[in-house]
Design a protein around this motif. Sequence first.
Motif, PDB file in Angstrom:
ATOM      1  N   PHE A  37      19.251 -46.622 -13.971  1.00  0.00           N
ATOM      2  CA  PHE A  37      19.634 -44.909 -13.235  1.00  0.00           C
ATOM      3  C   PHE A  37      18.364 -44.127 -12.673  1.00  0.00           C
ATOM      4  O   PHE A  37      19.883 -43.354 -11.840  1.00  0.00           O
ATOM      5  N   ILE A  38      17.927 -44.325 -12.931  1.00  0.00           N
ATOM      6  CA  ILE A  38      16.504 -43.443 -11.606  1.00  0.00           C
ATOM      7  C   ILE A  38      16.562 -44.180 -10.129  1.00  0.00           C
ATOM      8  O   ILE A  38      16.648 -43.060  -9.392  1.00  0.00           O
ATOM      9  N   ALA A  39      16.655 -45.615 -10.206  1.00  0.00           N
ATOM     10  CA  ALA A  39      16.779 -45.392  -9.076  1.00  0.00           C
ATOM     11  C   ALA A  39      18.090 -45.455  -7.871  1.00  0.00           C
ATOM     12  O   ALA A  39      17.627 -45.082  -7.099  1.00  0.00           O
ATOM     13  N   LYS A  40      19.174 -45.717  -8.842  1.00  0.00           N
ATOM     14  CA  LYS A  40      20.422 -45.067  -7.735  1.00  0.00           C
ATOM     15  C   LYS A  40      20.031 -43.500  -7.986  1.00  0.00           C
ATOM     16  O   LYS A  40      20.783 -42.940  -6.871  1.00  0.00           O
ATOM     17  N   TRP A  41      19.820 -42.724  -8.641  1.00  0.00           N
ATOM     18  CA  TRP A  41      20.112 -41.396  -8.152  1.00  0.00           C
ATOM     19  C   TRP A  41      18.697 -41.230  -7.341  1.00  0.00           C
ATOM     20  O   TRP A  41      19.050 -40.366  -6.418  1.00  0.00           O
ATOM     21  N   VAL A  42      17.670 -41.650  -7.479  1.00  0.00           N
ATOM     22  CA  VAL A  42      16.737 -41.892  -6.161  1.00  0.00           C
ATOM     23  C   VAL A  42      17.866 -42.202  -4.834  1.00  0.00           C
ATOM     24  O   VAL A  42      17.280 -41.669  -3.559  1.00  0.00           O
ATOM     25  N   GLN A  43      17.931 -43.257  -4.770  1.00  0.00           N
ATOM     26  CA  GLN A  43      18.884 -43.688  -3.377  1.00  0.00           C
ATOM     27  C   GLN A  43      19.954 -42.688  -3.503  1.00  0.00           C
ATOM     28  O   GLN A  43      20.081 -42.508  -2.347  1.00  0.00           O
ATOM     29  N   LYS A  44      20.549 -42.034  -4.127  1.00  0.00           N
ATOM     30  CA  LYS A  44      21.365 -40.994  -3.726  1.00  0.00           C
ATOM     31  C   LYS A  44      20.956 -39.725  -2.951  1.00  0.00           C
ATOM     32  O   LYS A  44      20.942 -39.076  -2.273  1.00  0.00           O
ATOM     33  N   LEU A  45      19.493 -39.033  -3.446  1.00  0.00           N
ATOM     34  CA  LEU A  45      18.752 -38.424  -2.635  1.00  0.00           C
ATOM     35  C   LEU A  45      18.577 -38.356  -1.368  1.00  0.00           C
ATOM     36  O   LEU A  45      18.685 -37.880   0.064  1.00  0.00           O
ATOM     37  N   ILE A  46      18.037 -40.175  -1.218  1.00  0.00           N
ATOM     38  CA  ILE A  46      17.770 -39.982   0.443  1.00  0.00           C
ATOM     39  C   ILE A  46      19.114 -40.772   0.814  1.00  0.00           C
ATOM     40  O   ILE A  46      18.311 -40.356   2.543  1.00  0.00           O
ATOM     41  N   LYS A  47      19.778 -40.713   0.580  1.00  0.00           N
ATOM     42  CA  LYS A  47      21.392 -40.967   1.514  1.00  0.00           C
ATOM     43  C   LYS A  47      21.511 -40.088   1.943  1.00  0.00           C
ATOM     44  O   LYS A  47      22.306 -40.247   3.232  1.00  0.00           O
ATOM     45  N   LYS A  48      20.739 -38.669   1.485  1.00  0.00           N
ATOM     46  CA  LYS A  48      21.797 -37.459   2.739  1.00  0.00           C
ATOM     47  C   LYS A  48      20.895 -37.732   3.916  1.00  0.00           C
ATOM     48  O   LYS A  48      22.107 -36.758   4.471  1.00  0.00           O
ATOM     49  N   ARG A  49      19.496 -38.548   4.046  1.00  0.00           N
ATOM     50  CA  ARG A  49      18.814 -38.244   5.512  1.00  0.00           C
ATOM     51  C   ARG A  49      19.002 -39.566   5.859  1.00  0.00           C
ATOM     52  O   ARG A  49      18.571 -40.051   7.471  1.00  0.00           O
ATOM     53  N   VAL A  62      12.725 -51.206  -4.920  1.00  0.00           N
ATOM     54  CA  VAL A  62      11.117 -50.590  -4.948  1.00  0.00           C
ATOM     55  C   VAL A  62      11.025 -49.255  -6.139  1.00  0.00           C
ATOM     56  O   VAL A  62      10.333 -49.791  -7.019  1.00  0.00           O
ATOM     57  N   THR A  63      12.018 -48.922  -6.362  1.00  0.00           N
ATOM     58  CA  THR A  63      12.071 -47.651  -7.014  1.00  0.00           C
ATOM     59  C   THR A  63      12.695 -47.889  -8.666  1.00  0.00           C
ATOM     60  O   THR A  63      11.538 -47.813  -9.421  1.00  0.00           O
ATOM     61  N   ARG A  64      13.304 -48.910  -8.768  1.00  0.00           N
ATOM     62  CA  ARG A  64      13.457 -49.118 -10.131  1.00  0.00           C
ATOM     63  C   ARG A  64      12.523 -50.336 -10.433  1.00  0.00           C
ATOM     64  O   ARG A  64      12.287 -50.514 -11.695  1.00  0.00           O
ATOM     65  N   TRP A  65      11.932 -51.415  -9.380  1.00  0.00           N
ATOM     66  CA  TRP A  65      10.679 -52.461  -9.977  1.00  0.00           C
ATOM     67  C   TRP A  65       9.338 -51.121 -10.712  1.00  0.00           C
ATOM     68  O   TRP A  65       8.985 -51.288 -11.258  1.00  0.00           O
ATOM     69  N   SER A  66       9.164 -50.131  -9.787  1.00  0.00           N
ATOM     70  CA  SER A  66       8.115 -49.435 -10.296  1.00  0.00           C
ATOM     71  C   SER A  66       7.827 -48.834 -12.228  1.00  0.00           C
ATOM     72  O   SER A  66       7.061 -48.394 -12.279  1.00  0.00           O
ATOM     73  N   VAL A  67       9.415 -48.079 -12.296  1.00  0.00           N
ATOM     74  CA  VAL A  67      10.011 -47.800 -13.126  1.00  0.00           C
ATOM     75  C   VAL A  67       9.567 -48.666 -14.396  1.00  0.00           C
ATOM     76  O   VAL A  67       8.686 -48.517 -15.169  1.00  0.00           O
ATOM     77  N   LEU A  68       9.789 -49.858 -13.670  1.00  0.00           N
ATOM     78  CA  LEU A  68       9.786 -51.086 -14.712  1.00  0.00           C
ATOM     79  C   LEU A  68       8.169 -51.404 -15.418  1.00  0.00           C
ATOM     80  O   LEU A  68       8.174 -51.665 -16.543  1.00  0.00           O
TER      81      LEU A  68
END
Length: 274
Positions: A37-49, A62-68
């Motif tokens: 969920f966190i990785a998808k949320w970050v991806q959604k924020l970055i997708k705007k740029r 990278v986000t998913r593995w960092s959280v794990l």
Amino acid sequence: MPIQDALQEWFTSFVTFLPNLISGIVIFILTIIGSGFIAKWVQKLIKKRVENIEILQLIFRVTRWSVLIVGTILALDQVDFDVTGFIAGLGIVGFTIGFALQDIAQNFISGIMLLYRQPFNIGERVMVADYTGEVKEINVRDTVIETLDGELVIIPNREVFENPIVNLTHTRIRRRTIVIGLGYEQDADRAEQLFLDTIKSTPGVETDPAPTIRADSLGDSALMLEALFWIDQQKDDFLQVHSRVVKAILRTAEENNINLPYPVQTVLLKNLSE
């Protein structure tokens, strides 16, 4: 009785340890569920740029593995695991692996920078690392280019990132230069005007900026003229328009008896008496 005492001590330790174990398991399960969920949320924020699919996927991983990793360390800390020693060991192992695989790491980082900066896109024609061709793939480790001869070249991203990149299709118009050798006996002003009119009337040559012809140098056997003109490569084939202009200039020279001389060499013969 020693066995009963040992079992009692083990049971007491287990009961004392149980809340920490449950807490660690809960943290680990929440980490597994929440990382996506966190990785998808970050991806959604970055997708705007960022619109590049590969870099979005990379950010997700990278986000998913960092959280794990962070969640796993917190879970292990709940069961009194020596996290400090574990991280120190990971640091030593990571340094050793990183030193051994530094070329791969450099290509990976260069690939991330290329995907972020996007100096070229798939389908564009570029000049990079002594190769000219169409970009077929942009990966995090390498870039694949199909040369004008139809060869597939896989270039490590480090070489792409460290060398000058010339994007041949990013801009709308490009300038071409044709060198014309004009015989010294010819009327230079007349020839220039005829050639200029020919270039202007050739299909595919832009009127703004307008074509120009200028005298460049005094060659060994001819006055060297430089014809400059622009081509809209989004509408016309760049090389085909260039070919049309060359043939049109030759045709104009033949029709108007304008001498485009071959290279001339003067040979002096001396009669040496014996």
